[in-house]
Each structure stands twice: as structure tokens, then as C-alpha cells.
Design a protein around this motif. Structure first.
Motif, short mmCIF file in Angstrom:
data_model
loop_
_atom_site.label_atom_id
_atom_site.label_comp_id
_atom_site.label_asym_id
_atom_site.label_seq_id
_atom_site.Cartn_x
_atom_site.Cartn_y
_atom_site.Cartn_z
N VAL A 263 43.00 28.95 20.19
CA VAL A 263 42.21 29.42 21.54
C VAL A 263 41.08 28.65 21.65
N ASP A 264 41.34 27.61 22.87
CA ASP A 264 40.06 27.03 22.92
C ASP A 264 39.41 27.46 24.13
N TYR A 265 38.09 27.90 24.18
CA TYR A 265 37.57 28.72 25.23
C TYR A 265 37.18 27.56 26.12
N ALA A 266 37.13 26.32 25.86
CA ALA A 266 36.65 25.33 27.00
C ALA A 266 37.72 25.39 28.12
N LEU A 267 38.84 25.82 27.80
CA LEU A 267 39.79 25.61 28.95
C LEU A 267 39.32 26.75 30.17
N CYS A 268 38.84 27.92 29.33
CA CYS A 268 38.18 28.90 30.61
C CYS A 268 37.22 28.29 31.33
N GLU A 269 36.29 27.58 30.70
CA GLU A 269 35.14 26.83 31.74
C GLU A 269 36.02 26.19 32.69
N TYR A 270 36.91 25.41 32.46
CA TYR A 270 37.47 24.56 33.29
C TYR A 270 37.91 25.21 34.72
N ILE A 271 38.54 26.45 34.32
CA ILE A 271 39.12 27.18 35.40
C ILE A 271 38.01 27.90 36.10
N LYS A 272 37.14 28.45 35.18
CA LYS A 272 35.85 29.45 35.91
C LYS A 272 34.97 28.53 36.76
N GLU A 273 34.87 27.36 36.47
CA GLU A 273 33.92 26.39 37.15
C GLU A 273 34.29 25.96 38.55
N HIS A 274 35.67 25.79 38.48
CA HIS A 274 36.16 25.11 39.64
C HIS A 274 36.94 25.95 40.41
N GLN A 275 38.22 26.14 39.96
CA GLN A 275 39.07 26.62 41.20
C GLN A 275 39.05 28.14 41.29
N PHE A 276 38.51 28.78 40.37
CA PHE A 276 38.18 30.17 40.46
C PHE A 276 36.84 30.51 40.15
N ASN A 277 35.97 29.66 40.79
CA ASN A 277 34.61 30.08 40.74
C ASN A 277 34.17 31.24 41.49
N PHE A 278 33.89 32.26 41.31
CA PHE A 278 34.11 33.48 41.76
C PHE A 278 32.70 33.59 42.78
N ALA A 279 31.53 32.89 42.27
CA ALA A 279 30.48 32.79 42.75
C ALA A 279 30.44 32.14 44.04
N ALA A 280 31.14 31.02 43.88
CA ALA A 280 31.21 29.95 44.91
C ALA A 280 31.98 30.42 46.17
N HIS A 281 33.11 31.20 45.76
CA HIS A 281 34.36 31.45 46.84
C HIS A 281 34.69 32.47 47.25
N ARG A 282 34.38 33.81 46.41
CA ARG A 282 34.94 34.99 46.77
C ARG A 282 33.97 35.51 48.06
N GLN A 283 34.62 36.48 49.02
CA GLN A 283 33.93 36.86 50.06
C GLN A 283 34.03 38.40 50.13
N ILE A 284 33.22 39.05 49.08
CA ILE A 284 33.53 40.59 48.99
C ILE A 284 33.23 41.51 50.19
N ASP A 285 32.46 40.91 51.29
CA ASP A 285 32.38 41.75 52.47
C ASP A 285 33.89 41.94 53.08
N GLN A 286 34.64 41.00 52.66
CA GLN A 286 35.96 41.09 53.43
C GLN A 286 37.23 41.92 52.39
N TYR A 287 36.56 42.50 51.39
CA TYR A 287 37.39 43.04 50.40
C TYR A 287 37.62 44.64 50.29
#
Ligand code: ING
Length: 302
Positions: A263-287
Motif C-alpha cells: 500500500v503506497d499512500y502517496a497514491l491517495c494524495e494524488y487523488i485527494k489533491e486534485h480530482q477529488f479535492n473536497f475543499a476545492a470542489h464540493r458544494q455542501i449547500d446543495q447537498y
């Protein structure tokens, strides 16, 4: 894990778990993930009237006499493990029954406990069916939420079987920064309630975990109880999935089988920082509906 029959003792199962633990250790494995309800047959397939008999499928202490050898060997080998079991406990004076899983560290100490939230199946006896799925009768709804813990060089969390089919399970842990989700499952190889092509069982099993791994940037280790238990089939398909959603290891038998991956956790960062960067992209007022409405209500604009 392969089949565990109704007549199989906990001791006979623990002997098999010890074999797998030793094989894992000789392969340099640091964390072994055993399935859901690992110590017994999948008893929710049976209608059992008497509560005392039902309770014989539960553990009142963990470790108990049958499981202590597993805890002791793991500590001796310096290897951590995940174990699913039926938990019987008393909370605030009330008896509770949970479909539970724990993670134990390499030092033999408990890291965390999880209790299954999404209980599939039914509570009543469906006498016309060849088997039952009575998790709603035998278990209480899990009351621990989805905690995550520091462990095994990362942030680890758990879910159990049907939980994996619900995106909310994964997103709660994703919002807590999970990097490795470990889970067990016992999935019947047929849908006894309506016709379902057989190939969909395995397709859906992997679909939900691969998509959830990717959408939350987490590794997934999923461990099946497989094979034919007293003639009733459970699918295999144990697997290890990277945060990209790619499957990096998969079991190819329905017997006791070890699969491993690094398990290489660096792969998590690659996803969390870009495609699924929750802080940058989620719109919780619509959920809002996601947590304010349980069942779907047809609500069209026209
Ligand atoms: N078993 C099954 C699972 O979720 C199930 C039940 C199978 C529900 C297929 C829906 C579709 O994998 C458990 N134990 O939850």
C-alpha cells in the motif's frame, strides 16, 4: 476465507486463520484482513426462533477462549489484523447485538471497533424462500458511525459488507481523511428475492468498491467469506484496490487464500489533491437532501 459450515467449531476456524496469519507473516505482510463474521457460518441465512440459540452465534468477549490464540500469535509475529464477528454486549443496561469488526495493531492492542450500519435483508421469516437474510432480525444498527484511526503508517477505517454499497459510508470516512478502508463481506451468490443474472453479483461487488476507492482517494482491502456453506453459495472476489480505483490484487479461489499488495499512500494524495479535492470542489449547500430525506420522493420541476 472459504466456507464455514454450521457445525464447524470456532476453534477449527481459528486454526485456519492462524495458518493464513503465518503465511501472511512469511510474506512480510503487516496487516491481515479477515472477513465479516469470520468465526462462524453466515448464520443470518437461517431462521432461528429461540434467542438463546441465536446468541450462541455471538461473542460475549473479544478475545475469548477460542480467539485468544489468534491474538497471541499475531502479537508474537508482530502482525496486525482485522476481524469481523457477531458482538453480544450490554449497553446502558440493555442487551445489544452488533455485526462488528475490529482492527488490532502489531503490538496486539485494539486500535478500533466498528459496528455495521447498513443491515440488509429482512426481519420476518420468509418460509417460502430457500434461505433467509435476517440481519435486520439478529443485529442492532451500528452506533459508532465511521471512525478512522492512525495506524499502519496511515489513516485507517472500516465498513462491513452491505455498507460498501452505500456512498455515504465512504464519503464520511473520506471527509475524515481515510487512506485505507478494510472490510469483510459475506455475499450470497444468488438473489433469492428476485431474478438477477449471476454475473451481476461479482460485478456489483467490485463496482462499488472501485468507484468508492477512487471517489474518496483511499486504498481498499476487501475480504470475502466465500464458497458453499452447507450448500449455500457465497461469492469470493476478495481484492485490494488502489485509490485510482484499479484492482491490484484479486483472489481466484473460494477457499482460504492469501492475496497481498504493498500500500503506497502517496497514491491517495494524488487523488485527494486534485480530482477529488473536497475543499476545492464540493458544494455542501446543495447537498441538503442527502441527510434530510431517507427514501426517494418523486419531485419534478414540471
Ligand atoms: N450481504 C450482502 C451484501 O451486501 C446483499 C447482501 C447482496 C445486498 C446483494 C444487496 C445485494 O453484500 C451482506 N452480509 O450484507
Amino acid at each position: 476465507m472459504g466456507a464455514i459450515h454450521r457445525a464447524d467449531s470456532r476453534e477449527s476456524v481459528v486454526a485456519r486463520l492462524l495458518e493464513l496469519l503465518r503465511e501472511a507473516h512469511s510474506n512480510g505482510v503487516e496487516l491481515v484482513v479477515f472477513p465479516e463474521l469470520t468465526l462462524t457460518t453466515f448464520f443470518p441465512r437461517w431462521w432461528i426462533e429461540d434467542q438463546d440459540e441465536i446468541d450462541t452465534w455471538f461473542e460475549t468477549e473479544m478475545p475469548g477462549p477460542a480467539t485468544r490464540p489468534l491474538f497471541e500469535e499475531a502479537k508474537k509475529l508482530g502482525i496486525g489484523f482485522h476481524l469481523g464477528y457477531a458482538e453480544l454486549t450490554v449497553e446502558n443496561g440493555a442487551t445489544r447485538h452488533y455485526n462488528t469488526a475490529i482492527i488490532v495493531g502489531k503490538d496486539g492492542n485494539l486500535i478500533g471497533k466498528y459496528r455495521k450500519v447498513h443491515l440488509p435483508g429482512h426481519a420476518e421469516h420468509r418460509a417460502d424462500k430457500p434461505f433467509q437474510h435476517l440481519e435486520k432480525r439478529y443485529f442492532d444498527i451500528g452506533n459508532l458511525g465511521w471512525p478512522v484511526w492512525k495506524g499502519f503508517n496511515g489513516v485507517v477505517g472500516m465498513c462491513i459488507c452491505n455498507d460498501r454499497r452505500w456512498p455515504e459510508t465512504w464519503r464520511v470516512m473520506g471527509l475524515k481523511g481515510v487512506e485505507l478502508v478494510v472490510l469483510g463481506y459475506n455475499t450470497p451468490d444468488s438473489n433469492v428475492y428476485h431474478y438477477e443474472p449471476v454475473h451481476l453479483r461479482q460485478f456489483h461487488n467490485h463496482l462499488v468498491m472501485q468507484s468508492s476507492a477512487y471517489q474518496n482517494g483511499t486504498w481498499v482491502v476487501a475480504s470475502a467469506k466465500a464458497g458453499r456453506e452447507d450448500g449455500f453459495g457465497l461469492i469470493g472476489g476478495s481484492c485490494i484496490i488502489a485509490p485510482t480505483g484499479e484492482m491490484v490484487a484479486k483472489a481466484n479461489s473460494e477457499d482460504d487464500e492469501l492475496i497481498t499488495a504493498t500500500v503506497d499512500y502517496a497514491l491517495c494524495e494524488y487523488i485527494k489533491e486534485h480530482q477529488f479535492n473536497f475543499a476545492a470542489h464540493r458544494q455542501i449547500d446543495q447537498y441538503g437532501l442527502i441527510t434530510s430525506r431517507t427514501g426517494a420522493v418523486v419531485e419534478t420541476e414540471n
